[in-house]
Write a protein that holds these residues in place. Structure first.
Motif, PDB file in Angstrom:
ATOM      1  N   SER B 216     132.471   8.768-173.493  1.00 36.63           N
ATOM      2  CA  SER B 216     132.541   9.920-174.392  1.00 36.63           C
ATOM      3  C   SER B 216     131.495   9.793-175.494  1.00 36.63           C
ATOM      4  O   SER B 216     131.429   8.794-176.200  1.00 36.63           O
ATOM      5  CB  SER B 216     133.942  10.001-174.989  1.00 36.63           C
ATOM      6  N   LEU B 217     130.665  10.807-175.633  1.00 36.22           N
ATOM      7  CA  LEU B 217     129.508  10.702-176.527  1.00 36.22           C
ATOM      8  C   LEU B 217     129.907  10.812-177.982  1.00 36.22           C
ATOM      9  O   LEU B 217     129.205  10.370-178.856  1.00 36.22           O
ATOM     10  CB  LEU B 217     128.487  11.776-176.161  1.00 36.22           C
ATOM     11  N   GLN B 218     131.043  11.433-178.221  1.00 37.04           N
ATOM     12  CA  GLN B 218     131.465  11.582-179.608  1.00 37.04           C
ATOM     13  C   GLN B 218     132.291  10.367-180.047  1.00 37.04           C
ATOM     14  O   GLN B 218     132.798  10.341-181.161  1.00 37.04           O
ATOM     15  CB  GLN B 218     132.283  12.870-179.768  1.00 37.04           C
ATOM     16  N   GLY B 219     132.416   9.397-179.145  1.00 35.47           N
ATOM     17  CA  GLY B 219     133.150   8.189-179.491  1.00 35.47           C
ATOM     18  C   GLY B 219     134.609   8.440-179.845  1.00 35.47           C
ATOM     19  O   GLY B 219     135.182   7.749-180.662  1.00 35.47           O
ATOM     20  N   CYS B 264     128.561  23.254-175.062  1.00 41.85           N
ATOM     21  CA  CYS B 264     129.703  22.401-174.770  1.00 41.85           C
ATOM     22  C   CYS B 264     130.414  22.908-173.516  1.00 41.85           C
ATOM     23  O   CYS B 264     130.360  24.090-173.197  1.00 41.85           O
ATOM     24  CB  CYS B 264     130.694  22.401-175.936  1.00 41.85           C
ATOM     25  N   VAL B 265     131.073  21.962-172.818  1.00 48.21           N
ATOM     26  CA  VAL B 265     131.830  22.316-171.623  1.00 48.21           C
ATOM     27  C   VAL B 265     133.289  22.546-172.028  1.00 48.21           C
ATOM     28  O   VAL B 265     133.867  21.733-172.760  1.00 48.21           O
ATOM     29  CB  VAL B 265     131.756  21.191-170.567  1.00 48.21           C
ATOM     30  N   TYR B 266     133.840  23.645-171.568  1.00 43.17           N
ATOM     31  CA  TYR B 266     135.233  23.948-171.863  1.00 43.17           C
ATOM     32  C   TYR B 266     135.998  24.178-170.578  1.00 43.17           C
ATOM     33  O   TYR B 266     135.436  24.623-169.579  1.00 43.17           O
ATOM     34  CB  TYR B 266     135.344  25.219-172.712  1.00 43.17           C
ATOM     35  N   VAL B 278     134.401  14.293-170.955  1.00 37.30           N
ATOM     36  CA  VAL B 278     133.887  13.508-169.831  1.00 37.30           C
ATOM     37  C   VAL B 278     134.270  14.199-168.516  1.00 37.30           C
ATOM     38  O   VAL B 278     135.424  14.574-168.326  1.00 37.30           O
ATOM     39  CB  VAL B 278     134.479  12.068-169.830  1.00 37.30           C
ATOM     40  N   VAL B 279     133.277  14.355-167.650  1.00 32.34           N
ATOM     41  CA  VAL B 279     133.529  14.939-166.331  1.00 32.34           C
ATOM     42  C   VAL B 279     133.324  13.861-165.279  1.00 32.34           C
ATOM     43  O   VAL B 279     132.224  13.332-165.121  1.00 32.34           O
ATOM     44  CB  VAL B 279     132.566  16.123-166.050  1.00 32.34           C
ATOM     45  N   TYR B 280     134.412  13.484-164.587  1.00 28.84           N
ATOM     46  CA  TYR B 280     134.267  12.619-163.416  1.00 28.84           C
ATOM     47  C   TYR B 280     134.118  13.568-162.246  1.00 28.84           C
ATOM     48  O   TYR B 280     135.086  14.140-161.764  1.00 28.84           O
ATOM     49  CB  TYR B 280     135.497  11.723-163.278  1.00 28.84           C
ATOM     50  N   ARG B 281     132.887  13.744-161.815  1.00 33.16           N
ATOM     51  CA  ARG B 281     132.660  14.782-160.817  1.00 33.16           C
ATOM     52  C   ARG B 281     132.683  14.180-159.419  1.00 33.16           C
ATOM     53  O   ARG B 281     132.112  13.109-159.199  1.00 33.16           O
ATOM     54  CB  ARG B 281     131.333  15.493-161.091  1.00 33.16           C
ATOM     55  N   LYS B 312     126.368  16.793-174.977  1.00 33.23           N
ATOM     56  CA  LYS B 312     127.679  17.332-175.330  1.00 33.23           C
ATOM     57  C   LYS B 312     128.766  16.877-174.366  1.00 33.23           C
ATOM     58  O   LYS B 312     129.953  17.016-174.645  1.00 33.23           O
ATOM     59  CB  LYS B 312     127.645  18.863-175.333  1.00 33.23           C
ATOM     60  N   VAL B 313     128.346  16.414-173.196  1.00 33.09           N
ATOM     61  CA  VAL B 313     129.339  15.997-172.212  1.00 33.09           C
ATOM     62  C   VAL B 313     128.787  14.799-171.449  1.00 33.09           C
ATOM     63  O   VAL B 313     127.563  14.682-171.278  1.00 33.09           O
ATOM     64  CB  VAL B 313     129.682  17.172-171.255  1.00 33.09           C
ATOM     65  N   ALA B 314     129.658  13.894-171.067  1.00 30.44           N
ATOM     66  CA  ALA B 314     129.235  12.783-170.216  1.00 30.44           C
ATOM     67  C   ALA B 314     129.621  13.125-168.783  1.00 30.44           C
ATOM     68  O   ALA B 314     130.692  13.692-168.547  1.00 30.44           O
ATOM     69  CB  ALA B 314     129.912  11.496-170.656  1.00 30.44           C
ATOM     70  N   ILE B 315     128.739  12.823-167.840  1.00 37.33           N
ATOM     71  CA  ILE B 315     129.036  13.089-166.432  1.00 37.33           C
ATOM     72  C   ILE B 315     128.985  11.769-165.674  1.00 37.33           C
ATOM     73  O   ILE B 315     128.034  11.000-165.800  1.00 37.33           O
ATOM     74  CB  ILE B 315     128.018  14.087-165.824  1.00 37.33           C
TER      75      ILE B 315
END
Lengths: 309, 482
Positions: B216-219, B264-266, B278-281, B312-315
């Motif tokens: 997570s980038l925002q910690g 941002c992803v919503y 975080v997206v575990y794709r 904005k999001v970790a993938i």
């Protein structure tokens, strides 16, 4: 607790389809019973079962005559009939398949077993010999699913949409069951003082409400009190009033619920203003039509407010 | 005792549980003794119990196909595969080393490209690969980690030596079978667990969760994590659902997510939009974002790459990770390890001939009957030729394919794959195996104790893929008895 719109939608429809399968089985069971009870010549036609599903058009595409065999095939086993039992169970299963992660582990197991059962027996249960057993199995298995869900789901959004689905479908089906009575008795010749109570009693039985009715009104079933009971008794879990009250409880904790509540309250007012005691059968039938349209509006509003666009 | 134990012979192959003198190896002594004491009927009973357990779990684990059949990709063999914790410790170090080096490599390729400039790996191999995604240039994910979940395929050969066969860095699957297999063995052979100290595997979901959370980038302390699945029709859907459920993450499909003007992803919820960290794709790069990759993708999320690049999001795995998941790049992994880590590779790779190189190609074409020929970036065991088992026509076909498109083919010598006792019909017979451990790479690196063992159920077959007659076994990493 996050609730994805897509998941909410599938839970809602899972519940609607399960309730539809159960209630259609209840109705078909009661109807078959009723036909056996009524003297030959006075019995209502099998077309009634198709008509109360508003499915004459789909039916006409597939069958020519309204005989018992065709109608039962259509109601029990036909996958083209969105109101049919097998169709509803399959649709419920599809919805559970993709929401298993928010449901108790048994949900998939139970629904899948229900589906496998219907898949194996639906076609074989059209004839009278196996019909009762099949319909009773469907009712019982649907009830184990709903019982399991109601006793295990945390009271969060998932529960709310499941309950909304169950209640709106049940309200709709209960009005249709009353409509069977109205339709069966609408024909002027058919009005028959010994047959009337038999019809209303079998419809009460289809709602598992015979005992409750007797305790309230005595053993003799009378049309207007029966209709009043299943429409407006606040304590009967299959009554329309009970369903609408329950929906109100589930809508209240949801965000953006204003329009849906407004439509729901409109239906509740209509229900409380309608007096079966002073209404003719035509008026009853008309009321039910308008009321069902109101439920369709509520469902559409739930969809546009909370589900994926 | 089942008679087939007495006539069990795996020579000339190395057997992991039984010595050539037909004695159990030290690490497997208790398991083998116990199984040898079971009567034929008892073995039957245990196998039926396993089948029943699979069926019961299948109901909740697995997607049923239209019929009543369980769509379980791998049949299960009840005899566990046992590896000593001492052997495993070394493998585990080797896998960590490999994962670190491969992540450094991916990070370098999408930034400075110093390994190409220094001529360690030929630039065209990397830059012309369909797995190289120019859209990812200039991105630096947290901890320099790109391939957060890696499934490496290992085999053992003569003397039990481990080799890495390939590294799956895109969307490796199979971990849920590893977990399910352990559950089954616990039910079917519970007495074995009393006498052994078997390393547990069931904390994988919580390890995966910490790995994803660390991205997570925002910690944030409790970031919002989703598992992005292509949906019910994907063959690994139940694994997606299983992992989401066991991590307490949301299982989403493309349509559940959107990228807003703030990059941002919503996710779309009944309470309105909810931010995703975080997206575990579990969908391929090509389908991830129709704005950047395949425009016709209905599975992905328009703007996902924009959100990722904007931090904005970790993938996970990061887009573009597949650049190191290429059988031609595989040939360079020992060099990659030496280049970035200044260390000697701990795990052996298999000698690999690159058909794009004239010298190698000539050798491959002259020795097709001895080699395994593989396409450079296919998976699933399709389009592969096992030379010694191939017909003349097949060899001619592959010779033509290689000459037409040399970049797309590599060849390797056929390894003498190890075997383990496998219960086939009424007898115990040797069958070839491989092993897919999973390596998690976030703030920390972690390797599953063991992994998914796949076994070729067809006698003599070397192909373990489920689509080609493969089964699976529970895999035990066992502490030696004190």
């Amino acid at each position: 607790m996050t609730m994805l719109s897509r998941v909410a939608e599938r839970l809602y429809w899972m519940a609607r389809y399960l309730e539809r399968a159960e209630d259609t089985a209840r109705l078909t069971h009661a109807y078959t019973h009723m036909v056996l009870d009524i003297p030959k010549g006075s019995e209502p036609g099998w077309d009634t079962l198709v008509r109360i599903q508003d499915a004459e058009y789909v039916y006409g595409d597939r069958y020519r005559v309204f005989n018992e065999q065709n109608v039962l095939k259509f109601i029990v086993a036909d996958l083209d009939n969105a109101g049919g039992i097998y169709h509803a169970i399959r649709a419920a299963r599809e919805n559970v398949r993709t929401t298993r992660d928010v449901l108790p582990g048994e949900a998939w197991e139970y629904v899948n077993e229900l589906y496998l059962y219907a898949q194996e027996y639906a076609e074989k249960s059209i004839g009278r010999r196996n019909r009762y057993r099949f319909l009773e199995q469907i009712i019982g298995r649907c009830q184990s699913v709903s019982g399991m869900l109601m006793t295990t789901l945390p009271r969060d959004h998932a529960y709310r949409f499941v309950r909304l689905g169950y209640l709106i479908e049940r309200a709709d089906m209960t009005t249709r069951i009353i409509d069977v009575g109205a339709a069966a008795l609408l024909g002027e010749d058919r009005h028959h003082s010994t047959v009337d109570p038999l019809i209303w009693a079998s419809l009460l039985k289809s709602l598992s409400a015979m005992g409750a009715y007797r305790r309230e009104f005595g053993p003799q079933v009378e049309a207007s009190s029966m209709v009043d009971f299943v429409l407006r008794d606040a304590n009967l879990p299959r009554s329309v009033k009970y369903c609408l009250n329950g929906m109100r409880e589930e809508l209240l904790p949801l965000k953006n619920n204003k329009s849906a509540l407004k439509l729901l309250d409109r239906s509740r007012r209509k229900l409380s203003r309608f007096d079966p005691g002073v209404s003719s059968r035509e008026e009853l039938h008309l009321f039910i039509d308008v009321f069902q349209a109101g439920l369709i509006d509520i469902s559409a509003e739930i969809g546009s407010t909370w589900f994926l666009k | 005792m089942n008679k087939s134990w007495k006539s069990y012979r795996s020579e000339p192959f190395f057997d992991e549980l039984i010595t050539p003198a037909r004695k159990p190896r030290a690490v497997a002594r208790q398991v083998i003794n116990m199984l040898q004491n079971l009567s034929k009927e008892e073995m039957h009973t245990r196998r039926s119990a396993a089948e029943l357990a699979i069926k019961e779990m299948g109901v909740s684990f697995t997607v049923y196909s239209e019929g009543a059949n369980i769509d379980r990709a791998w049949p299960f063999d009840i005899i566990p595969r046992v590896i000593s914790s001492r052997d495993w410790a070394k493998v585990s170090l080797g896998l960590i080393q490999r994962s670190r080096a491969l992540n450094r490599f991916i990070d370098d390729i999408y930034n400075k490209q110093s390994i190409l400039a220094d001529g360690i790996v030929p630039a065209d191999i990397v830059l012309d690969s369909s797995n190289f995604k120019p859209q990812c240039m200039g991105v630096s994910p947290r901890y320099g980690a790109w391939a957060h979940i890696c499934g490496s395929d290992l085999v053992r050969s003569k003397g039990g030596k481990f080799y890495v066969l390939e590294d799956n860095l895109r969307v490796p699957s199979g971990v849920s079978y590893m977990l399910e297999n352990r559950e089954i063995t616990k039910r079917v052979l519970p007495e074995l667990f009393e006498n052994h100290s078997i390393l547990p595997v069931d904390d994988y979901p919580s390890r995966l969760h910490s790995t994803l959370a660390s991205l997570s980038l925002q910690g944030k302390k409790h970031p919002s994590i989703v598992v992005l699945s292509p949906g019910i029709f994907n063959s690994a859907y139940f694994e997606h659902a299983y992992l989401a459920q066991s991590m307490g993450a949301e299982l989403v499909e493309g349509g559940d997510l959107f990228v807003s003007d703030d990059n941002c992803v919503y996710m779309r919820t009944v309470d309105g939009p909810v931010l995703v960290d975080v997206v575990y794709r579990r969908i391929d790069d090509d389908f991830l974002d129709p704005e950047e990759f395949r425009e016709d993708s209905k599975l992905g999320v328009p703007g996902m790459m924009r959100a990722w690049k904007a931090g904005k999001v970790a993938i996970a795995n990061a887009p573009g990770s597949g650049v190191a998941d290429d059988k031609v790049v595989y040939a360079f992994v020992p060099d990659i390890i030496r280049y970035y880590l200044k260390e000697k590779p701990i795990l052996a790779s298999v000698k690999t001939y690159l058909c794009m190189l004239d010298k190698d190609r000539d050798y491959v074409l002259d020795n097709l009957d001895k080699l395994v020929v593989k396409p450079a970036n296919e998976s699933g065991g399709y389009g592969l030729m096992v030379g010694p088992h191939a017909s003349k026509a097949d060899r001619a076909k592959f010779a033509k394919l290689i000459e037409e498109n040399p970049r797309n083919y590599i060849a390797q010598p056929t390894l003498a794959l190890s075997t383990a006792p496998t219960y086939i019909d009424d007898a115990v017979e040797p069958r070839h195996l491989d092993l897919r451990p999973f390596i998690l790479q976030g703030k920390e690196t972690w390797v599953t104790p063991g992994g998914l063992t796949r076994v070729a159920l067809v006698k003599g077959s070397l192909v373990v893929n489920s689509s080609q007659g493969g089964g699976s076994k529970d895999t035990w990493i066992v502490e030696p008895n004190k």
